[in-house]
Write an enzyme that holds these catalytic residues in place. Structure first.
Site, PDB file in Angstrom:
ATOM      1  N   LEU A   1       0.827  -1.207   0.000  1.00  0.00           N
ATOM      2  CA  LEU A   1       0.000   0.000   0.000  1.00  0.00           C
ATOM      3  C   LEU A   1       0.860   1.254   0.000  1.00  0.00           C
ATOM      4  O   LEU A   1       0.677   2.148  -0.818  1.00  0.00           O
ATOM      5  CB  LEU A   1      -0.906   0.001   1.234  1.00  0.00           C
TER       6      LEU A   1
ATOM      7  N   HIS B   1       1.291 -10.857  14.301  1.00  0.00           N
ATOM      8  CA  HIS B   1       0.465 -10.335  13.225  1.00  0.00           C
ATOM      9  C   HIS B   1       0.994  -9.028  12.639  1.00  0.00           C
ATOM     10  O   HIS B   1       0.756  -8.716  11.478  1.00  0.00           O
ATOM     11  CB  HIS B   1      -0.934 -10.115  13.801  1.00  0.00           C
TER      12      HIS B   1
ATOM     13  N   GLY C   1       4.179   1.693  -0.587  1.00  0.00           N
ATOM     14  CA  GLY C   1       5.122   1.814  -1.702  1.00  0.00           C
ATOM     15  C   GLY C   1       4.440   2.144  -3.019  1.00  0.00           C
ATOM     16  O   GLY C   1       4.863   3.049  -3.744  1.00  0.00           O
TER      17      GLY C   1
ATOM     18  N   ARG D   1      -1.360  -1.509  17.745  1.00  0.00           N
ATOM     19  CA  ARG D   1      -2.146  -0.965  16.647  1.00  0.00           C
ATOM     20  C   ARG D   1      -3.592  -1.413  16.767  1.00  0.00           C
ATOM     21  O   ARG D   1      -3.870  -2.574  17.063  1.00  0.00           O
ATOM     22  CB  ARG D   1      -1.574  -1.453  15.317  1.00  0.00           C
TER      23      ARG D   1
ATOM     24  N   GLU E   1       4.368  -0.011   7.425  1.00  0.00           N
ATOM     25  CA  GLU E   1       4.731  -0.834   8.581  1.00  0.00           C
ATOM     26  C   GLU E   1       6.240  -0.812   8.825  1.00  0.00           C
ATOM     27  O   GLU E   1       6.712  -1.095   9.924  1.00  0.00           O
ATOM     28  CB  GLU E   1       4.254  -2.287   8.373  1.00  0.00           C
TER      29      GLU E   1
ATOM     30  N   ARG F   1      -6.866  -6.340  21.029  1.00  0.00           N
ATOM     31  CA  ARG F   1      -6.110  -7.527  20.633  1.00  0.00           C
ATOM     32  C   ARG F   1      -5.082  -7.958  21.671  1.00  0.00           C
ATOM     33  O   ARG F   1      -4.997  -9.136  22.018  1.00  0.00           O
ATOM     34  CB  ARG F   1      -5.386  -7.248  19.319  1.00  0.00           C
TER      35      ARG F   1
END
Lengths: 236, 640, 270
Positions: B44, B403, B46, B437, B427, B332
């Site tokens: 995404l 993850h 790049g 996140r 990322e 999470r």
């Protein structure tokens, strides 16, 4: 790319021409069948019809040339597309596997070639009259005393030959089989098909092909006396 | 010691970005084509960056190790993308998205960056919709939203369960357009193996063509890394097998600081490991927690019993018990740690004892099997494919898995690292998520960086570089970097040991998971810091890399990546050891409240740790960037 | 259908794999026995295990393309027992589990075969032709920052859903590999239809289909013979209805390009 260039050179253009020429030829063979079925009427009917066609003159030739052009394009594309398709996979698989391509779809070229041979013979027989020139000497007197070619007798005489009858059955049978993929495929190529009515389309196409085959098949079978009711209508 | 200047603009929080954009130095349109920019990675961030910069007129070269830019692992994101559009009229705003992200990150992100992220989130949706991304729609034809990851507003935009794929295909289409137009030169099957630094500025990269093995030098006026996260240091993760840290790690070894390497996100709902051969952990969308109830048997001895034979009274719905208000929907990190505690108590289910149940029987009673199938049918199918179990009849077994990595190369407000000319996006950088996140924020950050931040901030740097001043590839620095790469390749191929690369990767993964996973302790990390160097030494002595360097050689590629992981793993443990607090994705057992929650130490650790490479076998330097919270109050995160 | 077998039972299979050192080298099938195969193992994990075994025996491992291993990136690309992505339905090779096979099976593994996908090594092929097709027109030309508010362009839900069906394509190339003619029509049709079904895609609709079909033809794919082998193996079960739609779009665009009036100013610099 211009329009004609795209039609004759692009993959979709070629498929489109294939579909359109196919459609014209389907129209022709359907009309031809309807004409032929006049064999079950008194001989004057089909002989009048034959005479009417022959007396179209330039119009007849225009139609013939148009049909011939369609056949030529259909044929040329069949060979060209097949050659391109083979070239697109120079190295085949060790295991050949088919998921759902129908047999009819996989033998289109072969069924088409047999139909072509039949067509050539058929044209030689009825149009050019080279195979059995003696048959074309039969004449028939119409009600108005015009002497015309006796197409009726030519047909009956032709189908008296078991070989010709068998070849005829094979030819129209394979043509019907060819059309069974061809008709549905044509709708796909013309963008007229989707899954919501594919089943209906396939059934209609199969019904048409069966009707076409049976309609043609009854002629030699009746001539040869194998269909009691219809055979009685044939005048020898 | 590296200079870490965050370069956060002054002024009120909500005005910072707007003001910065007006003050930023610009490059004259006629001069833009004289600048060459290298973009490494085409996920995404790049793809978005390469396309947007080329649209502006810069000459862009984009490098990907995949055979096509469309394969980057952004493609696997399922849930969605957040944006403060407030289309639902439910009280969302830029400030609320900012606040949720800062809080979700456990107050370890830079306020100004996060606010900018929330601001541009709305532009991302506009951009993607205009590109033809087929977002879910309501019957009126307008965009649909859902609530995701425990957010109290519906701000998540989605495209079935394939949002990442659709957004990536959008960015890929923009990139493809610019490739077609000649604005971007695309190099596929090309892996960056070193960064070239000339006079302290990043001015090029060394690339190996993975098909032919040819090593080439590429120079540029600026280098952008958008190469994703490093979760594969754990071997088993939800990352793609090819995801790696090589680009950012080699940049680190050239002087770029590595920010907060220990911040690792462990996703609570993945399919448990089934055997030693396992290569990959599969994520089951978080959305399952909306209707599924998580439990383990109350008694240890019941853990291997058929779950449907365990009576209700003998089940412990532990998330509902511990977190009554958020229940199964808690964040999470909280849900993952709770699952680990249950398994540590010996109540984990499945043969390995590393699993908890996610039970849909109540949902099936309430919605009917068809109702559940409608919502989660495809996920149940995936589960069945992998485990041969039907989650309609028996509870799913789930377990947390690595993850996402919040850490990455340190960058300032302009997304430039401490090495001038080196920009890091998505990322691969350490920025916007702090220590944890939130769901549906990764896609947002990658696209924000690529579409709406870098096109502005890169000119601030380039305006200071004379057009045409980039060094030639014949420079000594390029030659030295190429030599470096060739030597490493040669060395890997010449060891001729006894064990395949995967052997070392698996062992590293086990060390990392055991000591630097969901819960970390001082003794554990110290042990890991002994084991990893030993394993690394063994790797360089006993790895077997067959084949040659002159063809496609996947073992060689993997060997280089694992060699880097063997170093990065050590840095992660070092970072985890020195961060004597718990926050978000970094949990130190010594620092917890009585109920097992993270106990931060804002006084001592309210900063970014940015590690600086000092040479082989020399301890890296720990620099810090203080996090000055001017607009929000650091408070204790509570989801009870 | 997947059998409900206990994960305890290990079994043995033989992998018969196409080995070819490079594009110009000659290739052949080589048998690799694999024992201790767990039904819970994925097919690619079995290849990993076989490769590790080859590595320690100082033989070169089998090169195969793979990445996400969850059926979305489109990298994996084996033809297994003659079928691209193997015996499953609606899955990619990476989602195939060994419980789909029996003890004693010989599993034949080949690369995707098509002239437009030249072989790189063993099971790896070069599918960059797909990228070239996309670069020719698989996009909506919107500059970053030039987009109107997302809700200013309503898209009827039915159209958006259908566009999404087309957009699920993972670009793996199985459609080409399965087609008797190595045609890329399903791939191109999915791309053309995804954008053509949305209002955003209308301004460039004609230009797009013409350019993408031309790029497809130039890449050396075969022609479609409407046999639908493509959609039968598509891991995302994309329907060949999109091919019909593209055929229609293409012909319309061709005729419009010929007969639609053009502004006399077109072609001049602005």
């Amino acid at each position: 790319m211009n329009l004609l260039g795209a039609l004759f050179q692009s993959s979709i253009g070629k498929k489109l021409l294939m579909a359109v020429t196919g459609l014209v030829l389907v129209g022709f063979v359907t009309g031809h069948l309807v004409g032929n079925l006049q064999i079950f009427l008194p001989p004057a009917k089909i002989n009048t019809y034959g005479h009417m066609l022959e007396s179209l003159g330039a119009g007849l030739w225009a139609i013939r040339l148009f049909l011939l052009a369609c056949v030529a394009i259909h044929l040329w594309l069949a060979f060209k597309l097949t050659a391109e398709n083979r070239a697109a996979r120079p190295q085949g698989y060790g295991v050949e596997h088919t998921n759902r391509a129908t047999l009819a779809s996989r033998v289109m070229l072969r069924s088409g070639i047999v139909v072509l041979v039949f067509l050539v013979y058929h044209l030689g027989h009825f149009t050019l009259r080279v195979q059995h020139p003696e048959w074309s000497e039969h004449t028939f007197r119409l009600a108005d005393n015009t002497m015309v070619r006796d197409v009726y007798r030519m047909t009956v005489q032709g189908f008296n030959s078991a070989g010709i009858s068998c070849f005829y059955l094979l030819g129209v049978g394979l043509l019907a089989y060819h059309l069974n993929h061809g008709l549905v495929s044509m709708c796909q190529t013309l963008g007229l098909k989707n899954e919501r009515w594919t089943t209906g389309l396939e059934r209609a196409s199969a019904a048409f092909c069966w009707l076409y085959f049976l309609g043609n098949a009854v002629i030699p079978l009746s001539v040869r006396g194998w269909l009691p009711v219809l055979s009685g209508l044939i005048q020898r | 010691m590296a200079k870490l200047e965050a370069k956060v603009p002054s002024g009120p929080l909500a005005d910072k970005w707007r003001r910065h954009k007006t003050e930023i130095k610009l490059v004259n349109p006629a001069n833009k084509r004289k600048y060459e920019i290298i973009v490494v990675g085409a996920g995404l961030a790049g793809s978005a960056a390469a396309a947007s910069l080329a649209e502006l007129g810069y000459k862009v070269r984009c490098f990907v190790f995949h055979d096509s830019p469309r394969r980057a692992h952004s493609i696997a994101a399922q849930g969605g993308i957040n944006a403060a559009k407030n289309y639902q009229n439910d009280g969302d705003s830029v400030h609320r998205l900012f606040y949720d992200t800062i809080k979700g990150g456990d107050y370890r992100a830079r306020e100004a960056n996060v606010h900018r992220l929330a601001e541009v989130s709305v532009n991302i949706i506009d951009q993607c919709a205009a590109q033809g991304v087929p977002f879910a729609r309501e019957y009126d034809g307008l965009l649909a939203n859902r609530s995701f990851g425990g957010a109290q507003v519906s701000r998540t935009f989605y495209a079935r369960g394939q949002t990442g794929q659709q957004l990536l295909l959008g960015a890929y289409s923009a990139l493809s357009r610019m490739v077609g137009a000649g604005g971007v030169e695309l190099h596929t099957d090309s892996e960056m193996l070193d960064l070239v630094v000339v006079n302290g500025h990043a001015k090029g990269i060394i690339v190996r063509d993975l098909v032919t093995g040819v090593i080439r030098r590429h120079n540029a006026d600026a280098v952008i890394l958008a190469t994703g996260g490093y979760g594969n240091v754990f071997n088993l993760s939800t990352y793609a097998r090819g995801s790696n840290a090589t680009a950012i790690w080699r940049a680190y070894k050239r002087g770029a600081c590595f920010g907060n390497p220990c911040y690792t996100q462990i996703h609570p709902t993945c399919i448990p490991v089934s055997g030693d051969y396992q290569s990959k952990l599969t994520l089951m969308s978080e959305s399952l927690r909306n209707d599924g109830r998580i439990w383990v048997p109350k008694k240890k001895e019941n853990r291997l019993k058929k779950p449907t034979d365990i009576p209700e009274a003998d089940r412990d719905y532990y998330l509902e018990r511990i977190y009554p208000s958020f229940g199964n929907l808690c964040p999470r990190d909280v849900a993952s740690r709770a699952a680990k505690r249950m398994c540590d108590e010996g109540r984990g289910v499945g043969e390995s004892g590393l699993g908890v149940y996610l039970d849909f029987s109540d949902a099936i009673k309430r919605l009917g099997e068809s109702g559940v199938r409608e919502r989660y049918g495809n996920l149940f199918d995936i589960y069945h494919e992998i485990t041969a179990e039907s989650a309609y009849q028996t509870p799913m077994r789930i377990f947390p898995a690595v993850h996402y990595t919040m850490g990455g190369l340190w960058v300032d407000y302009n997304l430039m690292s401490n090495l001038p000319g080196l920009f890091v996006l998505g990322e691969a950088n350490f920025s916007d998520h702090g220590a944890n996140r939130l769901g549906a924020s990764a896609l947002m950050q990658g696209l924000a960086d690529g579409y709406f931040v870098i096109p502005y901030t890169v000119s601030d740097y380039l305006a200071g570089q004379k057009p045409g001043s980039r060094p030639s590839i014949d420079n000594a620095e390029f030659a030295q970097a190429e030599e470096n790469v060739t030597a490493m390749t040669k060395r890997l191929l010449s060891i001729n040991g006894k064990e395949p690369v995967s052997h070392f990767h698996k062992r590293l993964g086990r060390i990392m998971w055991e000591f630097c996973g969901m819960a970390r302790t001082k003794p554990g990390l110290e042990l890991a810091l002994q084991q990893i160097p030993a394993l690394r030494e063994e790797f360089w002595r006993n790895v077997k890399v067959p084949g040659s360097a002159a063809t496609l050689n996947q073992s060689l590629e993997q060997a280089g990546r694992v060699a880097d992981f063997l170093e990065l793993g050590e840095l992660m443990c070092r970072d985890a050891l020195t961060r004597e607090e718990s926050c978000g994705g970094h949990f130190r057992e010594e620092h917890q409240y009585e109920d097992g929650e993270c106990k931060r130490d804002d006084e001592k650790f309210g900063h970014v740790a940015a590690w600086e490479y000092q040479g082989e076998d020399v301890a890296p330097l720990r620099n810090t960037e203080p996090l000055n919270y001017e607009f929000t109050k650091m408070s204790v995160r509570s989801y009870k | 259908m997947v059998s409900e077998r206990s994960s305890k039972e290990f079994f043995a299979v033989t992998l018969r794999v196409w080995r070819q050192a490079g594009p110009s080298a000659s290739g052949r099938f080589v048998d690799y026995p694999a024992t201790n195969v767990s039904p819970d193992m994925s097919f690619l994990e079995l290849l990993d295990v076989v490769n590790d075994g080859l590595t320690v025996k100082d033989e070169e491992p089998i090169a195969f393309a793979h990445d996400c291993r969850e059926g979305i990136c489109g990298t994996c690309s084996c033809t297994i027992n003659g079928k691209p992505h193997g015996p499953g339905h609606g899955i990619a090779t990476c989602q195939l589990y060994m419980r789909s096979f029996k003890d004693g099976d010989t599993i034949i593994v080949e690369p995707f075969r098509a002239r437009a996908f030249p072989l790189v090594k063993d099971l790896v092929t070069d599918r960059s032709a797909f990228d070239r097709i996309q670069q020719a027109g698989g996009f909506i030309s919107v500059r970053t920052g030039a987009a109107p508010d997302a809700n200013s362009i309503p898209v009827p839900k039915d159209d958006a859903d259908l566009a999404m069906d087309a957009a699920t394509c993972i670009g793996c190339g199985a459609c080409v590999a399965a087609c008797k003619n190595a045609s890329a029509m399903l791939f191109v049709a999915a791309k053309v239809s995804h954008l053509g079904l949305m209002p955003q895609g209308q301004p460039e609709r004609d230009k797009r289909v013409l350019a993408m079909v031309q790029a497809m033809d130039e890449a050396g794919f075969g022609n479609c013979t409407n046999q639908y082998e493509c959609s039968a193996v598509c891991p995302k079960l994309i329907t060949h209805d999109f091919i019909a739609r593209m055929n229609r779009d293409y012909v319309k665009a061709l005729f419009k390009a010929k007969f639609k009036p053009v502004s006399s100013a077109s072609g001049g610099a602005g």
